[in-house]
Design a protein around this motif. Structure first.
Motif, PDB file in Angstrom:
ATOM      1  N   CYS A 110       0.847  -1.202   0.000  1.00 43.00           N
ATOM      2  CA  CYS A 110       0.000   0.000   0.000  1.00 43.00           C
ATOM      3  C   CYS A 110       0.877   1.245   0.000  1.00 43.00           C
ATOM      4  N   MET A 111       0.324   2.333  -0.524  1.00 43.39           N
ATOM      5  CA  MET A 111       1.004   3.623  -0.574  1.00 43.39           C
ATOM      6  C   MET A 111       0.096   4.668   0.081  1.00 43.39           C
ATOM      7  N   TRP A 112       0.695   5.742   0.570  1.00 46.16           N
ATOM      8  CA  TRP A 112      -0.058   6.882   1.082  1.00 46.16           C
ATOM      9  C   TRP A 112       0.723   8.139   0.765  1.00 46.16           C
ATOM     10  N   THR A 172      -2.426  13.307   2.184  1.00 48.51           N
ATOM     11  CA  THR A 172      -3.439  12.481   2.825  1.00 48.51           C
ATOM     12  C   THR A 172      -2.783  11.212   3.343  1.00 48.51           C
ATOM     13  N   GLU A 173      -3.459  10.553   4.256  1.00 46.86           N
ATOM     14  CA  GLU A 173      -2.961   9.284   4.788  1.00 46.86           C
ATOM     15  C   GLU A 173      -3.857   8.120   4.374  1.00 46.86           C
ATOM     16  N   ASP A 174      -4.672   8.332   3.331  1.00 42.55           N
ATOM     17  CA  ASP A 174      -5.507   7.246   2.806  1.00 42.55           C
ATOM     18  C   ASP A 174      -4.594   6.187   2.205  1.00 42.55           C
ATOM     19  N   SER A 175      -4.929   4.923   2.439  1.00 43.92           N
ATOM     20  CA  SER A 175      -4.150   3.820   1.863  1.00 43.92           C
ATOM     21  C   SER A 175      -4.651   3.489   0.465  1.00 43.92           C
ATOM     22  N   HIS A 176      -3.711   3.313  -0.439  1.00 40.65           N
ATOM     23  CA  HIS A 176      -3.987   2.894  -1.812  1.00 40.65           C
ATOM     24  C   HIS A 176      -3.189   1.612  -1.997  1.00 40.65           C
ATOM     25  N   CYS A 177      -3.877   0.490  -2.193  1.00 43.70           N
ATOM     26  CA  CYS A 177      -3.230  -0.820  -2.135  1.00 43.70           C
ATOM     27  C   CYS A 177      -3.304  -1.563  -3.455  1.00 43.70           C
ATOM     28  N   ALA A 178      -2.356  -2.482  -3.615  1.00 43.18           N
ATOM     29  CA  ALA A 178      -2.351  -3.363  -4.779  1.00 43.18           C
ATOM     30  C   ALA A 178      -3.581  -4.260  -4.732  1.00 43.18           C
ATOM     31  N   ALA A 179      -4.234  -4.434  -5.879  1.00 43.00           N
ATOM     32  CA  ALA A 179      -5.432  -5.274  -5.972  1.00 43.00           C
ATOM     33  C   ALA A 179      -5.076  -6.757  -5.924  1.00 43.00           C
ATOM     34  N   SER A 180      -3.846  -7.088  -6.279  1.00 40.61           N
ATOM     35  CA  SER A 180      -3.336  -8.452  -6.190  1.00 40.61           C
ATOM     36  C   SER A 180      -1.841  -8.350  -5.899  1.00 40.61           C
ATOM     37  N   PRO A 181      -1.188  -9.454  -5.549  1.00 42.31           N
ATOM     38  CA  PRO A 181       0.219  -9.370  -5.145  1.00 42.31           C
ATOM     39  C   PRO A 181       1.093  -8.611  -6.153  1.00 42.31           C
ATOM     40  N   ALA A 182       1.859  -7.665  -5.626  1.00 40.71           N
ATOM     41  CA  ALA A 182       2.706  -6.806  -6.458  1.00 40.71           C
ATOM     42  C   ALA A 182       4.149  -6.855  -5.966  1.00 40.71           C
ATOM     43  N   ARG A 183       5.079  -6.622  -6.891  1.00 39.24           N
ATOM     44  CA  ARG A 183       6.505  -6.526  -6.563  1.00 39.24           C
ATOM     45  C   ARG A 183       6.982  -5.076  -6.685  1.00 39.24           C
ATOM     46  N   TYR A 184       6.266  -4.290  -7.512  1.00 35.80           N
ATOM     47  CA  TYR A 184       6.664  -2.914  -7.799  1.00 35.80           C
ATOM     48  C   TYR A 184       5.464  -1.974  -7.681  1.00 35.80           C
ATOM     49  N   ALA A 185       5.781  -0.684  -7.519  1.00 36.81           N
ATOM     50  CA  ALA A 185       4.783   0.383  -7.650  1.00 36.81           C
ATOM     51  C   ALA A 185       5.481   1.522  -8.394  1.00 36.81           C
ATOM     52  N   LEU A 186       4.786   2.089  -9.368  1.00 37.73           N
ATOM     53  CA  LEU A 186       5.334   3.190 -10.149  1.00 37.73           C
ATOM     54  C   LEU A 186       4.461   4.414  -9.939  1.00 37.73           C
ATOM     55  N   GLU A 187       5.039   5.449  -9.321  1.00 44.09           N
ATOM     56  CA  GLU A 187       4.322   6.711  -9.110  1.00 44.09           C
ATOM     57  C   GLU A 187       4.686   7.698 -10.212  1.00 44.09           C
ATOM     58  N   MET A 188       3.639   8.296 -10.785  1.00 47.63           N
ATOM     59  CA  MET A 188       3.788   9.313 -11.823  1.00 47.63           C
ATOM     60  C   MET A 188       2.847  10.465 -11.475  1.00 47.63           C
TER      61      MET A 188
END
Length: 112
Positions: free
Chosen positions: A42-44, A73-89
């Motif tokens: 998850c990201m926030w 914000t401190e809302d959690s944004h999570c992977a819908a299924s198992p993830a190895r990476y997250a790319l923020e743009m």
């Protein structure tokens, strides 16, 4: 095909800081988070001033989901299924290019 110049956050410290305290980011820039393991990460946005979109990516490089995130914000944004990476743009980057879940991202570094 879209070229992205992404900073890499592969340590606990760099993942915790992420894109905090930045006032702007060029259009084709982003940050790639490499997690130690595959999971429901998850990201926030605490202390992050830029509106961002995050794509969660599995081990094969396939996008599982894309989430828009509001600044400071401190809302959690999570992977819908198992993830190895997250790319923020920048927010909307994926949408304006028609990049959706199921798309494959190439050129990802292999986790250690």
């Amino acid at each position: 095909m879209h070229r992205i110049d992404a900073e890499v956050a592969a340590t606990d410290e760099s993942r915790m800081v992420g894109l905090m305290h930045r006032k702007s980011m060029p259009e084709a820039r982003g940050m790639l988070f490499i997690f130690d393991g595959v999971g429901s990460h998850c990201m926030w946005m605490k202390d992050t001033w830029l509106p961002l979109s995050v794509a969660f990516i599995d081990e094969s490089g396939r996008i599982t989901n894309v989430e828009d995130m509001a600044p400071e914000t401190e809302d959690s944004h999570c992977a819908a299924s198992p993830a190895r990476y997250a790319l923020e743009m920048n927010r909307g980057w994926f949408k304006t290019r028609g990049i959706k879940p199921g798309a494959r991202i190439s050129g990802l570094p292999r986790p250690r």
